[in-house]
Enzyme design. Sequence first.
Site, mmCIF file in Angstrom:
data_model
loop_
_atom_site.group_PDB
_atom_site.id
_atom_site.type_symbol
_atom_site.label_atom_id
_atom_site.label_comp_id
_atom_site.label_asym_id
_atom_site.label_seq_id
_atom_site.Cartn_x
_atom_site.Cartn_y
_atom_site.Cartn_z
ATOM 1 C CG HIS A 40 -1.767 1.208 1.353
ATOM 2 N ND1 HIS A 40 -1.897 1.911 2.529
ATOM 3 C CD2 HIS A 40 -2.534 1.854 0.435
ATOM 4 C CE1 HIS A 40 -2.703 2.930 2.328
ATOM 5 N NE2 HIS A 40 -3.108 2.920 1.070
ATOM 6 C CG HIS A 65 -7.868 5.909 -1.490
ATOM 7 N ND1 HIS A 65 -7.644 6.675 -0.377
ATOM 8 C CD2 HIS A 65 -6.923 4.938 -1.462
ATOM 9 C CE1 HIS A 65 -6.620 6.181 0.303
ATOM 10 N NE2 HIS A 65 -6.158 5.128 -0.334
ATOM 11 N NE ARG A 139 -14.427 13.654 29.348
ATOM 12 C CZ ARG A 139 -15.166 12.737 29.958
ATOM 13 N NH1 ARG A 139 -16.243 12.228 29.381
ATOM 14 N NH2 ARG A 139 -14.825 12.322 31.162
ATOM 15 C CB CYS A 186 -9.332 15.892 27.081
ATOM 16 S SG CYS A 186 -10.293 15.371 28.509
ATOM 17 C CE1 TYR A 323 -11.737 17.214 32.658
ATOM 18 C CE2 TYR A 323 -13.940 17.824 33.363
ATOM 19 C CZ TYR A 323 -13.104 17.077 32.570
ATOM 20 O OH TYR A 323 -13.637 16.184 31.684
HETATM 21 C C1 HEM Z 1 -2.470 6.012 -1.355
HETATM 22 C C2 HEM Z 1 -4.927 1.985 -2.398
HETATM 23 C C3 HEM Z 1 -6.743 1.912 2.119
HETATM 24 C C4 HEM Z 1 -4.447 6.069 3.097
HETATM 25 C C5 HEM Z 1 -3.001 4.931 -2.019
HETATM 26 C C6 HEM Z 1 -2.736 4.611 -3.410
HETATM 27 C C7 HEM Z 1 -3.402 3.478 -3.693
HETATM 28 C C8 HEM Z 1 -4.115 3.086 -2.499
HETATM 29 C C9 HEM Z 1 -3.424 2.743 -5.018
HETATM 30 C C10 HEM Z 1 -1.877 5.426 -4.355
HETATM 31 C C11 HEM Z 1 -2.774 6.343 -5.129
HETATM 32 C C12 HEM Z 1 -2.046 7.244 -6.104
HETATM 33 O O1 HEM Z 1 -1.115 7.953 -5.664
HETATM 34 O O2 HEM Z 1 -2.390 7.231 -7.287
HETATM 35 C C13 HEM Z 1 -5.612 1.615 -1.262
HETATM 36 C C14 HEM Z 1 -6.395 0.415 -1.147
HETATM 37 C C15 HEM Z 1 -6.892 0.394 0.130
HETATM 38 C C16 HEM Z 1 -6.425 1.572 0.808
HETATM 39 C C17 HEM Z 1 -6.630 -0.600 -2.272
HETATM 40 C C18 HEM Z 1 -7.771 -0.638 0.790
HETATM 41 C C19 HEM Z 1 -7.920 -1.869 0.370
HETATM 42 C C20 HEM Z 1 -6.331 3.065 2.762
HETATM 43 C C21 HEM Z 1 -6.748 3.478 4.068
HETATM 44 C C22 HEM Z 1 -6.096 4.675 4.342
HETATM 45 C C23 HEM Z 1 -5.278 4.971 3.201
HETATM 46 C C24 HEM Z 1 -7.715 2.713 4.978
HETATM 47 C C25 HEM Z 1 -6.159 5.571 5.549
HETATM 48 C C26 HEM Z 1 -6.636 5.291 6.715
HETATM 49 C C27 HEM Z 1 -3.680 6.372 1.999
HETATM 50 C C28 HEM Z 1 -2.807 7.525 1.916
HETATM 51 C C29 HEM Z 1 -2.238 7.511 0.640
HETATM 52 C C30 HEM Z 1 -2.778 6.353 -0.045
HETATM 53 C C31 HEM Z 1 -2.548 8.536 3.037
HETATM 54 C C32 HEM Z 1 -1.264 8.523 0.070
HETATM 55 C C33 HEM Z 1 0.159 8.053 0.202
HETATM 56 C C34 HEM Z 1 1.133 9.080 -0.354
HETATM 57 O O3 HEM Z 1 0.838 9.678 -1.399
HETATM 58 O O4 HEM Z 1 2.157 9.273 0.284
HETATM 59 N N1 HEM Z 1 -3.847 3.998 -1.498
HETATM 60 N N2 HEM Z 1 -5.647 2.298 -0.069
HETATM 61 N N3 HEM Z 1 -5.461 3.992 2.259
HETATM 62 N N4 HEM Z 1 -3.636 5.696 0.794
HETATM 63 FE FE1 HEM Z 1 -4.648 4.008 0.383
HETATM 64 N N1 MTE Z 2 -19.616 20.567 26.808
HETATM 65 C C1 MTE Z 2 -20.743 19.918 27.138
HETATM 66 N N2 MTE Z 2 -21.917 20.569 27.026
HETATM 67 N N3 MTE Z 2 -20.717 18.624 27.562
HETATM 68 C C2 MTE Z 2 -19.529 17.947 27.687
HETATM 69 O O1 MTE Z 2 -19.534 16.763 28.057
HETATM 70 N N4 MTE Z 2 -17.061 18.049 27.506
HETATM 71 C C3 MTE Z 2 -15.952 18.987 27.698
HETATM 72 C C4 MTE Z 2 -15.995 20.090 26.658
HETATM 73 N N5 MTE Z 2 -17.316 20.644 26.544
HETATM 74 C C5 MTE Z 2 -18.317 18.627 27.378
HETATM 75 C C6 MTE Z 2 -18.420 19.957 26.906
HETATM 76 C C7 MTE Z 2 -14.631 18.382 27.683
HETATM 77 S S1 MTE Z 2 -14.087 17.663 29.124
HETATM 78 C C8 MTE Z 2 -13.794 18.505 26.602
HETATM 79 S S2 MTE Z 2 -12.204 17.920 26.644
HETATM 80 C C9 MTE Z 2 -14.258 19.141 25.353
HETATM 81 O O2 MTE Z 2 -15.618 19.543 25.419
HETATM 82 C C10 MTE Z 2 -14.108 18.170 24.197
HETATM 83 O O3 MTE Z 2 -14.573 18.743 23.014
HETATM 84 P P1 MTE Z 2 -14.775 17.805 21.743
HETATM 85 O O4 MTE Z 2 -15.648 16.648 22.126
HETATM 86 O O5 MTE Z 2 -15.366 18.666 20.679
HETATM 87 O O6 MTE Z 2 -13.387 17.353 21.376
HETATM 88 MO MO MO Z 3 -11.929 17.043 28.845
#
Ligand code: HEM
Ligand code: MTE
Ligand code: MO
Length: 467
Positions: A40, A65, A139, A186, A323
């Site tokens: 990947h 993607h 949170r 938090c 807190y």
């Molecule tokens: C890049 C396939 C899942 C994050 C790519 C590329 C392919 C690909 C082919 C290159 C695309 C290009 O540059 O033309 C896939 C396939 C996946 C998958 C087949 C699942 C089966 C994921 C997931 C994530 C992810 C779950 C994030 C949570 C990324 C990132 C890049 C990338 C960040 C960019 C890498 C770079 O350019 O440095 N993927 N991907 N991919 N993919 Fe995936």
């Molecule tokens: N405001 C309400 N009304 N109820 C909540 O439970 N959690 C607080 C704060 N504001 C809370 C809240 C706490 S402890 C944190 S750390 C932040 O919201 C988290 O914001 P987020 O969930 O958008 O990241």
């Molecule tokens: Mo928090």
Amino acid sequence: APRYPRYTREEVGRHRSPQDRVWVTHGTDVFDVTDFVELHPGGADKILLAAGGALEPFWALYAVHSQPHVLELLREYKVGELSPEEAPPAAAATGDPFTGDPPRHPGLRVNSQKPFNAEPPAELLAERFLTPNELFFTRNHLPVPAVDPGSYRLRVEGPGGRALSLSLPELRSRFPKHEVTATLQCAGNRRAEMSQVRPVKGLPWDIGAISTARWGGARLRDVLLHAGFEEQREGEWHVCFEGLDADAGGAPYGASIPYGRAVSPAADVLLAYEMNGEELPRDHGFPVRVVVPGVVGARSVKWLRRVAVSPAESPSHWQQNDYKGFSPCVDWDTVDYKTAPAIQELPVQSAITHPRPGAAVPAGELTVKGYAWSGGGRPVVRVDVSLDGGRTWRVARLAGEQPPPERAWAWVLWELRAPVAAGAELEIVCKAVDGSYNVQPDSHAPIWNLRGVLSNAWHRVRVSVRD
Ligand code: HEM
Ligand code: MTE
Ligand code: MO
């Protein structure tokens, strides 16, 4: 067309690791991508985040993607289809107060489902300067209130001002929209590490109870001045906030900040209705929340219903009896919450997001990545990184622009590249320095506290280098 076997989502969900095979779904198709994981382009760690479930929520975050060649590649790995009975699970009507909670991104690491508390996985936490809304840590202390934006009103009141009742269109049109990029953290971020010293009470947050967004809304200052409150007030005053979320006894979530911060033009306190250019998501306070930059997340009250100027701090449990920080010698038998001030500005913090603890990294050049941030608008001026447990240090490269002085509300992402030799065992350590030359303590034991807050010791990650 070939006939494929049918699988349930539960069956797909059993394939989450190379040992159990890595399955994913896209639409109604099922794929076994085990052999693609190491190929990947985005890295094996990232593809594994989607293992056992749907690709769409992750691909929505990475537009690379949405190109035909990616789907073509995926098609080679097709092994089945979802059973036709596999409809999205229907929300059953039960007595559960959490059934109205919104859907969440499957990539979040959940610390508690009800109420919902979750952090982005470390692999994605510092990939981007602005955290995507779907991955922003959540949170919640209570169920997410269902708010009708049409009938929503924000009350503003207290001695020395006229009472206001603002609709959403009024809040948006009567006050200039102000935008601030700010990190929320938090008080319990990195609690899991502190609890290794001795158990503490609270959710076991890893390093991800911190995220950054560009917030848009009315300045609290403008709203208070519009209500007639003076910029300068004699004596001690606070601005108290109440949320629309309430406990079984009807007590709302609440918190307060000192009056001076609320009216200061330099403090940038917002009544935010936008997050990264979108309306606030339900989990983050739709339709209006407070954002207090540089201050513990607990004061940034979500689902805001009331702003009250008061001579006393918020009477809320979360202001009075939670807190707050205590000495390591204080336990649940001796703690007196009245003796400690409520946490407001947070101390300097940093953590390593890559590599992850226990990883086996390739020999050659290692890239260490992480975030650093300090409270009160203090900029991070330096991040030191050690690969040998803190005996020798190097200086990391800080990404991004220099923030305005005293208004460094957002984290910095940093990176260090260093050569590493095959077979080595590394203890990677990071520590940040802020503009007041505040530093992080080297270990958690001396800052241990019964609630596990303010956990900001040097972050340590042990990895081995592959032969
Ligand atoms: C890049 C396939 C899942 C994050 C790519 C590329 C392919 C690909 C082919 C290159 C695309 C290009 O540059 O033309 C896939 C396939 C996946 C998958 C087949 C699942 C089966 C994921 C997931 C994530 C992810 C779950 C994030 C949570 C990324 C990132 C890049 C990338 C960040 C960019 C890498 C770079 O350019 O440095 N993927 N991907 N991919 N993919 Fe995936
Ligand atoms: N405001 C309400 N009304 N109820 C909540 O439970 N959690 C607080 C704060 N504001 C809370 C809240 C706490 S402890 C944190 S750390 C932040 O919201 C988290 O914001 P987020 O969930 O958008 O990241
Ligand atoms: Mo928090």
